[in-house]
Scaffold this active site. Sequence first.
Site, PDB file in Angstrom:
ATOM      1  N   THR A 134     -13.762 -16.143  -3.066  1.00  0.00           N
ATOM      2  CA  THR A 134     -13.711 -16.093  -1.609  1.00  0.00           C
ATOM      3  C   THR A 134     -14.920 -16.760  -0.969  1.00  0.00           C
ATOM      4  O   THR A 134     -16.001 -16.812  -1.582  1.00  0.00           O
ATOM      5  CB  THR A 134     -13.646 -14.617  -1.172  1.00  0.00           C
ATOM      6  N   GLU A 136     -16.474 -15.368   1.313  1.00  0.00           N
ATOM      7  CA  GLU A 136     -17.364 -14.285   1.771  1.00  0.00           C
ATOM      8  C   GLU A 136     -18.622 -14.171   0.914  1.00  0.00           C
ATOM      9  O   GLU A 136     -19.597 -13.551   1.332  1.00  0.00           O
ATOM     10  CB  GLU A 136     -16.620 -12.943   1.788  1.00  0.00           C
ATOM     11  N   TYR A 159     -17.371  -5.493  -1.138  1.00  0.00           N
ATOM     12  CA  TYR A 159     -16.331  -6.419  -1.613  1.00  0.00           C
ATOM     13  C   TYR A 159     -16.942  -7.774  -1.970  1.00  0.00           C
ATOM     14  O   TYR A 159     -16.773  -8.276  -3.093  1.00  0.00           O
ATOM     15  CB  TYR A 159     -15.230  -6.600  -0.554  1.00  0.00           C
ATOM     16  N   LYS A 163     -17.323  -9.712  -5.601  1.00  0.00           N
ATOM     17  CA  LYS A 163     -16.757 -11.039  -5.891  1.00  0.00           C
ATOM     18  C   LYS A 163     -17.879 -12.000  -6.305  1.00  0.00           C
ATOM     19  O   LYS A 163     -17.708 -12.809  -7.217  1.00  0.00           O
ATOM     20  CB  LYS A 163     -16.007 -11.595  -4.665  1.00  0.00           C
TER      21      LYS A 163
END
Length: 355
Positions: A134, A136, A159, A163
């Site tokens: 991602t 993010e 989260y 990741k």
Amino acid sequence: MKHILVTGGCGFIGSNFVRMALGQLPSSRIVNLDKLTYAGNPENLRDIEDDPRYRLVKGDICDRSLMESLFDEEKIDTVVHFAAESHVDRSITGPDEFIRTNIFGTFTLLDVARSAWGCMPSSPCPQRFLHVSTDEVYGSLGESGAFSETTPYDPRSPYSASKASSDHLASAYFHTYGLPVIITNCSNNYGPYQFPEKLIPLIINNALKGMELPVYGDGGNVRDWLFVEDHCRAILAVLARGRVGETYNIGGSSEKRNIEVVETICDILDEAVGRLPSGMPRRSLIRFVKDRAGHDRRYAIDASKIKAEMGWAPVVTFEQGIRCTVDWYIMNRTWSDAVMDGSYRKYYEEMYGGR
Ligand code: NAD
Ligand code: DAU
């Protein structure tokens, strides 16, 4: 023939990918390993479940002996790793499962692939391990700029931190053991089969039901939206032509403030199914609510590397994609009602009740 292990193929992006890959890679077999958490739904692939080139296995990526037997039995030579806990809000209220699945699960899969394939650093290996990640991981942007593949990692939620950890492990397995890893970091996806905890399907479903539309903070947070099929096309391109050890950023070049997205959905629904029974437009349901903790302000992706190397670019504009998505949720209310069961209602009450 390729023997592809897709993890998390009953989730949102995974199910769109499995359907597209079966269509576009006629000489491939796909084994879909999915734990079938609240986010995983075999209904998402009901139309292809009888395809002899497809097999669904219910299981956990953390289960090493199951992974080892699948690699052996199915002669897996390609991994497309989607399986993850994926919702930022849930990672804030309950990070444990994110650490387990996203970090320990990815480690398990990398390590099983390493043993099964016996790759060595500095000698080419025909297999591929595509780790789906991602944008993010790069943190939050100010008013300008975009994340490139060399932007330093700066994750801010449990989260995104989980990741980021999994990306580092994937990269380490390339450098240390020569595992043929490629990492993709993609922006916000939307489209059919997205679980209605995420902004776009949540707003569509609430607006269809005449429920309040919760917009966090001032609604000015920006996301770079990509239609899910464009993401799947990018993954297929990277599988075919990506260079091992590389990272590819994938994005829609379609930045929108959250409030713009919500207002657009309201207007499309008013046009498609009529205003609310009271005669009011759906924009009247918008409520600005307490912000998400540590809410990243803006994401934007610089996708010039994948464009230059693979000629990939999104083909669906936000205007086309959002109409298609709203239409899909209008036509598939039974799908939404089935996934928004008792546990979803409990989640919704806990997440939004006190906001
Ligand atoms: P999702 O939550 O819709 O689906 C996740 C799937 O993984 C589900 O089918 C679930 O059952 C399965 N799963 C969860 N834990 C598992 C475990 N321990 N073992 C096996 N299966 C397990 O997620 P999504 O939105 O489709 O995202 C898929 C991947 O893409 C994730 O890795 C996510 O980080 C990444 N990603 C998502 C987006 C997005 O906008 N949705 C953008 C960029 C990257
Ligand atoms: O950027 C890629 C990421 O996009 C993926 O890695 C994640 O798996 C995926 O969930 C998504 O994360 P976001 O946090 O950006 O998506 P979400 O749909 O949860 O929220 C989008 C924006 O909308 C975000 O700024 C928070 C806001 N929001 C969200 C919800 C659920 C609201 O204002 N109201 C809401 O009710």
